[in-house]
Design an enzyme around this catalytic site. Structure first.
Site, PDB file in Angstrom:
ATOM      1  CG  HIS A  44      20.955  92.220 -59.899  1.00  0.00           C
ATOM      2  ND1 HIS A  44      21.290  90.879 -59.844  1.00  0.00           N
ATOM      3  CD2 HIS A  44      20.731  92.592 -58.611  1.00  0.00           C
ATOM      4  CE1 HIS A  44      21.263  90.468 -58.590  1.00  0.00           C
ATOM      5  NE2 HIS A  44      20.921  91.484 -57.827  1.00  0.00           N
ATOM      6  CD  GLU A  46      22.906  91.419 -65.204  1.00  0.00           C
ATOM      7  OE1 GLU A  46      23.459  90.314 -65.088  1.00  0.00           O
ATOM      8  OE2 GLU A  46      22.708  92.206 -64.247  1.00  0.00           O
ATOM      9  CB  ALA A 156      55.113 107.871 -34.905  1.00  0.00           C
ATOM     10  NE  ARG A 201      38.213 113.948 -42.159  1.00  0.00           N
ATOM     11  CZ  ARG A 201      38.942 113.010 -41.597  1.00  0.00           C
ATOM     12  NH1 ARG A 201      39.833 112.362 -42.310  1.00  0.00           N
ATOM     13  NH2 ARG A 201      38.811 112.712 -40.329  1.00  0.00           N
ATOM     14  N   GLY A 289      47.663 100.071 -36.434  1.00  0.00           N
ATOM     15  CA  GLY A 289      49.069 100.405 -36.498  1.00  0.00           C
ATOM     16  C   GLY A 289      49.954  99.202 -36.779  1.00  0.00           C
TER      17      GLY A 289
END
Length: 356
Positions: A44, A46, A156, A201, A289
């Site tokens: 962790h 710390e 679209a 990407r 969608g």
């Protein structure tokens, strides 16, 4: 603390089901150790910072973005490591809402006569750990719904052409988000129409778990989301009525198929989110969608909306951004609260929490 918050951000998307945490050790006004939680099962923040500080940590101040844990998980309690290092003071930005901790870490430090303080840069640190805190309290992933639509709410043309409605800066923003979330989710219609790979990407980025909601199991093993080489798995969520032959074909291609009860090819999104939460998925980015987005809004599981508004018009014969919500009165509409608007090239991003 600002440095600790910046370090914590480096862990976004890498630590689930643990929180992203940053820590800084300061002695005589100088940083002598710092670190962040890099991955689940690893040390962790710390512990990393204290190791770097070494024996100089004795009598020093530890700044940490989240209350040190007090329970045994994959690693020993951080509170014990802090006490053993001889730290004199701990400044924690926010408390830990995990029922296994929730104040116990700070109480343990105070019992060891370590001075404690909370609330420093709490908003900034809380924003970094917000998805995780939602996860541990609600027991399901934090859901971000990303929509990109023209000014008249279309995604679209009437013929289905959708690449690209939004501009390159907006698409880069989405790929940066994929690098930070645990899973990205789309509906079968998006896979059939656009054949996306759902990979990240961003240079140095990592691919999230890819989830396809397909109640009727319409996608096939040749879909890019199935055959694209990636370190991330592809999970297809469908109903028990789906074709056994098509299920076997997807599994043979490398996908995992999850079955849920359903009627008419529809499943409860809440059940899918619960299953993802059980796997340690803290955050989900939903990219489309319109039918999937509407289903999630109807079930009230969307926590934050990211709407890219594109300065174009497609008209009433184009495909809408959302499916039916069944809202009869304006007073019952979901709305954005604490919204902000960011320019992404020629597009505008509306971002805010969803209030039902």
């Amino acid at each position: 603390m600002a440095r600790a918050v910046a370090l914590a951000r480096r862990g976004l998307g890498r630590t689930s089901p643990n929180p992203p945490v940053g820590a800084v050790v300061v002695r005589a006004g100088r940083i002598i150790g710092e670190g962040w939680h890099r991955r689940a099962g690893g040390p962790h923040a710390e512990v990393v910072a204290l190791r770097q500080a070494g024996t100089a940590a004795r009598g020093a101040t530890l700044y940490v973005t989240l209350e040190p844990c007090s329970h045994h998980g994959r690693t020993p309690p951080c509170a014990d490591a802090v006490i053993a290092a001889g730290v004199a003071r701990v400044v924690a930005a926010v408390g830990d809402p995990n029922p296994q901790v929730r104040g116990r870490g700070l109480r343990k430090l105070r019992a060891a006569r370590i001075r404690t303080e909370t609330g420093v840069l709490a908003d900034e640190a809380g924003e970094v750990s917000a998805w995780w805190r939602h996860f541990v309290v609600q027991r399901r992933p934090y859901v971000l719904l990303k929509l990109a639509a023209t000014l008249d709410g279309r995604i679209a043309t009437a013929r289905g052409e959708s690449r690209w409605v939004s501009g390159a800066p907006a698409r880069r923003f989405v790929h940066a988000l994929r690098d930070r979330v645990d899973a990205v989710m789309v509906g079968a219609g998006t896979v059939l129409a656009d054949d996306p790979a759902l990979t990240c990407r961003v240079r140095g980025g990592r691919d999230p778990l890819r989830v396809v909601v397909d109640g009727r199991l319409r996608i096939g093993p040749r879909a890019r989301v199935v055959r694209q080489r990636s370190a991330a798995a592809t999970l297809v969520a469908t109903t028990e009525a789906a074709s056994v032959r098509r299920r076997r074909a997807l599994v043979a291609a490398g996908a995992e198929v999850l079955l849920f009860p359903g009627r008419g090819g529809r499943m409860r999104i809440g059940a899918l989110l619960a299953a993802l939460g059980a796997r340690g998925v803290v955050s989900v980015l939903v990219e489309g969608g319109g039918d999937l987005a509407a289903a999630m809004l109807r079930e009230r599981v969307v926590d934050r909306l990211l709407l890219v508004s594109v300065p174009r018009l497609l008209g009433g014969d184009a495909r809408p951004m959302l499916g039916a919500l069944g809202i009869a009165r304006l007073a019952r509409t979901p709305r954005l609260v604490d919204a902000r608007v960011i320019r992404l090239g020629s597009d505008l991003l509306w971002e805010g929490a969803v209030q039902y």
